[in-house]
Enzyme design. Structure first.
Site, short mmCIF file in Angstrom:
data_model
loop_
_atom_site.label_atom_id
_atom_site.label_comp_id
_atom_site.label_asym_id
_atom_site.label_seq_id
_atom_site.Cartn_x
_atom_site.Cartn_y
_atom_site.Cartn_z
CE1 TYR A 95 -3.38 2.86 0.69
CE2 TYR A 95 -1.89 3.45 2.48
CZ TYR A 95 -2.95 3.76 1.66
OH TYR A 95 -3.58 4.98 1.78
NE ARG A 155 1.05 12.95 11.63
CZ ARG A 155 1.42 13.00 10.35
NH1 ARG A 155 2.66 13.21 10.02
NH2 ARG A 155 0.52 12.82 9.39
NE ARG A 204 -8.19 8.40 6.49
CZ ARG A 204 -8.23 9.74 6.49
NH1 ARG A 204 -9.14 10.37 5.78
NH2 ARG A 204 -7.37 10.44 7.20
CG PHE A 208 12.24 18.31 -3.84
CD1 PHE A 208 11.19 19.16 -4.13
CD2 PHE A 208 12.04 16.95 -4.00
CE1 PHE A 208 9.98 18.67 -4.57
CE2 PHE A 208 10.83 16.45 -4.45
CZ PHE A 208 9.79 17.32 -4.73
#
Length: 417
Positions: free
Chosen positions: A171, A218, A228, A288
């Protein structure tokens, strides 16, 4: 620092930084959009409207890569908007997700029936797909491939639960690892990074999995409140009959043990993260990539062995986040940051915790890579002008603060699951 008061409004931030750091014109000039087409200006407008965190760091990237990553983000945001929209029937949604990549070559395709807050990227998809078709083929291929694979994965998990740890990895690969791989391929295609960055899919995948697993760990309470569940059943079922049981105070000891096991699982990606960062040589790409990773390790350290995860959202302090962003400008600096938080976790390992030996082992392994003089060698060549502009790049990353004070956002994949 005065720039933090701007909280990232593009015009105000640009003007303040130009005044404070006039010597950094090579970085600031990226924000000048006068030469952009109207459709590309619209794409950057959508980027700023739909991303709480990545709009700033995307606009700090160098050259044509900036446009490619912007379009990459918007395409995946549109895909994710379809997946998130619960008003779309499965009969409609599944083929849309699986075939979404084909819409990139259909100039008139749009979707007007979404009720999601970011529906403008679907309603005006022709503008996004137009700019996609203007990109070099080397970028288009990466974006289309990633979109296709992600759409298929999203369709698979629409009704499938995350049962095993293998499911959890799968997932996270679909919603975040693919983004890490796609971005890495874009970096290499731009020739700003060596081919190995885009070719080593294992470490690129780990970049995404580390962030996504941190988000999932978290966000236990928030996900429970919204119905969920992303913690793998294989793990939590050893500690409770229902995942929701962890929110009950009487189950807090078992809840923390499960939490620690999942944090240990996530920490296994740290060596790959450091390996990946050691290969980067472009400063804007390094920042980034590095900023969200140091935010993630700080978040994991805050969550580890912490009962508060089951009572509220554990947040990084704003001052802490600013310090992390200012520091994540070189491999040695990132190694030091990682080492600091790994040692913090190490000090908290309870001897009675079922995962204590595994946690100690992976922390010790990761610490070895974080030590000065470790076997990692940076490929980066940071010029003096880039180092003097580090504050600008940090400031342009400010939007990370609002999301990571609440939690790291979407690993670029747009998903906030």
């Amino acid at each position: 620092m005065e720039f933090v008061k701007c909280l990232g409004h593009p015009e105000e931030l640009y003007n303040l930084l130009k005044f404070k750091m006039g010597g950094c014109k090579t970085v600031l000039s990226k924000l000048d959009q006068d030469s952009l087409s109207d459709s590309m200006k619209t794409c950057y407008k959508y980027l700023n409207e739909t991303s709480r965190s990545f709009a700033a760091v995307i606009q700090a990237l160098d050259g044509e890569l900036r446009h490619a990553v912007c379009i990459f983000y918007l395409v995946l945001r549109a895909l994710d908007t379809v997946e998130d929209d619960m008003t779309i029937s499965l009969e409609t949604k599944v083929p849309m997700l699986v075939n979404f990549h084909s819409f990139l070559d259909q100039p008139d395709w749009r979707f007007l029936e979404s009720k999601e807050k970011d529906r403008q990227v679907l309603e005006d998809f022709p503008t996004i797909s137009l700019e996609f078709r203007k990109l070099s083929e080397k970028y288009r291929a990466v974006i289309a491939d990633t979109c296709h694979e992600m759409g298929v994965g999203m369709a698979e998990f629409l009704e499938k639960k995350v049962d095993s740890q293998q499911d959890w990895d799968k997932y996270c690969h679909y919603v975040a690892g693919l983004v890490g791989i796609g971005l890495s391929r874009l970096f290499s295609a731009s020739e700003m990074e060596d081919p190995i960055v885009g070719e080593d899919t294992q470490v690129a995948n780990s970049m995404g999995l580390f962030l996504q697993k941190t988000n999932i760990i978290r966000d236990y309470l928030e996900d429970q409140l919204e119905g969920r569940e992303f913690w793998p059943r294989e793990v939590w079922s050893r500690y409770a009959k229902q995942l929701s049981d962890f929110a009950n105070p009487e189950n807090v000891d078992l809840a923390v043990q499960c939490l620690n096991e999942l944090v240990t699982n996530a920490l296994h990606h740290v060596p790959d993260v450091l390996t990946y960062l050691s290969r980067l040589r472009n400063q804007s790409i390094f920042n980034f990539c590095a900023i969200p990773q140091v935010m993630a390790i700080a978040t994991l350290a805050a969550c580890y062995n912490n009962q508060q995860v089951f009572r509220r959202v554990v947040k990084i302090r704003k001052g802490q986040a600013v310090t992390l962003m200012m520091g994540a400008t070189s491999l040695p600096a990132v190694q030091a940051i990682m080492g600091q938080y790994l040692e913090e976790i190490q000090r908290q390992i309870p001897s009675s915790d079922p995962s204590s030996s595994k946690t100690e082992k992976i922390v010790s392994c990761a610490l070895t890579l974080s030590l000065p003089g470790g076997r990692l060698t940076s490929r980066a060549h940071y010029s003096p002008i880039y180092l003097s502009c580090a504050m600008v790049l940090v400031a342009l990353s400010w939007q990370y603060l609002s999301s990571l004070a609440q939690g790291p956002e979407d690993c670029l994949r747009t998903g906030e699951n």
